[in-house]
Design a protein around this motif. Structure first.
Motif, PDB file in Angstrom:
ATOM      1  N   ALA A  64       0.816  -1.217   0.000  1.00 45.40           N
ATOM      2  CA  ALA A  64       0.000   0.000   0.000  1.00 45.40           C
ATOM      3  C   ALA A  64       0.849   1.266   0.000  1.00 45.40           C
ATOM      4  O   ALA A  64       0.322   2.348  -0.233  1.00 45.40           O
ATOM      5  CB  ALA A  64      -0.934   0.005   1.210  1.00 45.40           C
ATOM      6  N   ALA A  67       0.431   3.159  -3.138  1.00 45.89           N
ATOM      7  CA  ALA A  67      -0.920   3.606  -3.489  1.00 45.89           C
ATOM      8  C   ALA A  67      -1.072   5.087  -3.151  1.00 45.89           C
ATOM      9  O   ALA A  67      -0.324   5.626  -2.335  1.00 45.89           O
ATOM     10  CB  ALA A  67      -1.947   2.780  -2.718  1.00 45.89           C
ATOM     11  N   LYS A  71      -6.224   6.000  -0.997  1.00 45.51           N
ATOM     12  CA  LYS A  71      -6.317   4.533  -0.971  1.00 45.51           C
ATOM     13  C   LYS A  71      -5.608   3.968   0.259  1.00 45.51           C
ATOM     14  O   LYS A  71      -6.062   2.988   0.844  1.00 45.51           O
ATOM     15  CB  LYS A  71      -5.719   3.927  -2.246  1.00 45.51           C
ATOM     16  CG  LYS A  71      -6.613   4.053  -3.422  1.00 45.51           C
ATOM     17  CD  LYS A  71      -7.832   3.179  -3.232  1.00 45.51           C
ATOM     18  CE  LYS A  71      -8.733   3.297  -4.431  1.00 45.51           C
ATOM     19  NZ  LYS A  71     -10.007   2.631  -4.203  1.00 45.51           N
ATOM     20  N   GLN A  72      -4.480   4.565   0.650  1.00 45.23           N
ATOM     21  CA  GLN A  72      -3.787   4.115   1.851  1.00 45.23           C
ATOM     22  C   GLN A  72      -4.688   4.241   3.070  1.00 45.23           C
ATOM     23  O   GLN A  72      -4.742   3.348   3.916  1.00 45.23           O
ATOM     24  CB  GLN A  72      -2.510   4.925   2.073  1.00 45.23           C
ATOM     25  CG  GLN A  72      -1.389   4.601   1.144  1.00 45.23           C
ATOM     26  CD  GLN A  72      -0.157   5.442   1.418  1.00 45.23           C
ATOM     27  OE1 GLN A  72      -0.144   6.272   2.325  1.00 45.23           O
ATOM     28  NE2 GLN A  72       0.881   5.240   0.624  1.00 45.23           N
ATOM     29  N   ARG A  73      -5.407   5.353   3.145  1.00 47.91           N
ATOM     30  CA  ARG A  73      -6.327   5.567   4.275  1.00 47.91           C
ATOM     31  C   ARG A  73      -7.430   4.519   4.270  1.00 47.91           C
ATOM     32  O   ARG A  73      -7.778   3.958   5.300  1.00 47.91           O
ATOM     33  CB  ARG A  73      -6.909   6.973   4.185  1.00 47.91           C
ATOM     34  CG  ARG A  73      -7.826   7.314   5.324  1.00 47.91           C
ATOM     35  CD  ARG A  73      -8.264   8.773   5.245  1.00 47.91           C
ATOM     36  NE  ARG A  73      -9.092   9.091   6.374  1.00 47.91           N
ATOM     37  CZ  ARG A  73     -10.285   9.629   6.291  1.00 47.91           C
ATOM     38  NH1 ARG A  73     -10.779   9.946   5.121  1.00 47.91           N
ATOM     39  NH2 ARG A  73     -10.988   9.885   7.361  1.00 47.91           N
ATOM     40  N   GLU A  74      -7.997   4.240   3.090  1.00 54.44           N
ATOM     41  CA  GLU A  74      -9.056   3.235   2.989  1.00 54.44           C
ATOM     42  C   GLU A  74      -8.548   1.853   3.364  1.00 54.44           C
ATOM     43  O   GLU A  74      -9.238   1.107   4.067  1.00 54.44           O
ATOM     44  CB  GLU A  74      -9.629   3.221   1.576  1.00 54.44           C
ATOM     45  CG  GLU A  74     -10.424   4.449   1.225  1.00 54.44           C
ATOM     46  CD  GLU A  74     -10.879   4.448  -0.225  1.00 54.44           C
ATOM     47  OE1 GLU A  74     -10.664   3.436  -0.927  1.00 54.44           O
ATOM     48  OE2 GLU A  74     -11.433   5.458  -0.661  1.00 54.44           O
ATOM     49  N   ILE A  75      -7.348   1.510   2.913  1.00 56.44           N
ATOM     50  CA  ILE A  75      -6.769   0.204   3.243  1.00 56.44           C
ATOM     51  C   ILE A  75      -6.523   0.093   4.742  1.00 56.44           C
ATOM     52  O   ILE A  75      -6.811  -0.939   5.355  1.00 56.44           O
ATOM     53  CB  ILE A  75      -5.472  -0.013   2.440  1.00 56.44           C
ATOM     54  CG1 ILE A  75      -5.794  -0.182   0.958  1.00 56.44           C
ATOM     55  CG2 ILE A  75      -4.692  -1.205   2.962  1.00 56.44           C
ATOM     56  CD1 ILE A  75      -4.586  -0.147   0.049  1.00 56.44           C
TER      57      ILE A  75
END
Length: 113
Positions: A64, A67, A71-75
């Motif tokens: 990640a 990313a 996207k990092q926050r979502e992951i």
């Protein structure tokens, strides 16, 4: 002094400071009794599930890194929710998601230039 509410019925009259904020709920009035504890098999399954989520999170976190920040926050949020769920914690979010901000601020007191 408390003059009304569930705390009076619990026999705590005079024991609470008048400036202490007190909500209308108390453990006796608003919370049901303790839930039945998890058995040893369920406890072992939860611990193994949490260990699997943590071990799976290491390569996902490394991947990640490339990313985008959103996207990092979502992951990260997904991984944290999976870890809580593996441990038997249900997380219910009722507020809408907050937008990510890129602004950075500096707060200082007593700084002289």
């Amino acid at each position: 002094m408390i003059t009304s509410g569930p705390a009076l019925t619990e026999g705590v009259r005079g024991q609470i400071h008048p400036w202490l904020r007190l909500g209308p709920c108390s453990p006796v009035a608003c919370v049901a009794g303790p839930a039945a504890g998890a058995g040893p098999a369920r406890l072992a399954a939860r611990l193994l599930g949490a260990l699997a989520v943590v071990l799976a999170g290491v390569p996902v976190a490394l991947a990640a890194r490339w990313a985008p920040a959103v996207k990092q926050r979502e992951i990260t949020m997904l991984w944290a929710r999976l870890l809580l769920r593996a441990l038997g914690v249900r997380l219910v979010i009722t507020a809408p998601p907050q937008p990510a901000t890129r602004s950075v601020g500096l707060v200082g007191a007593g700084l002289r230039g």
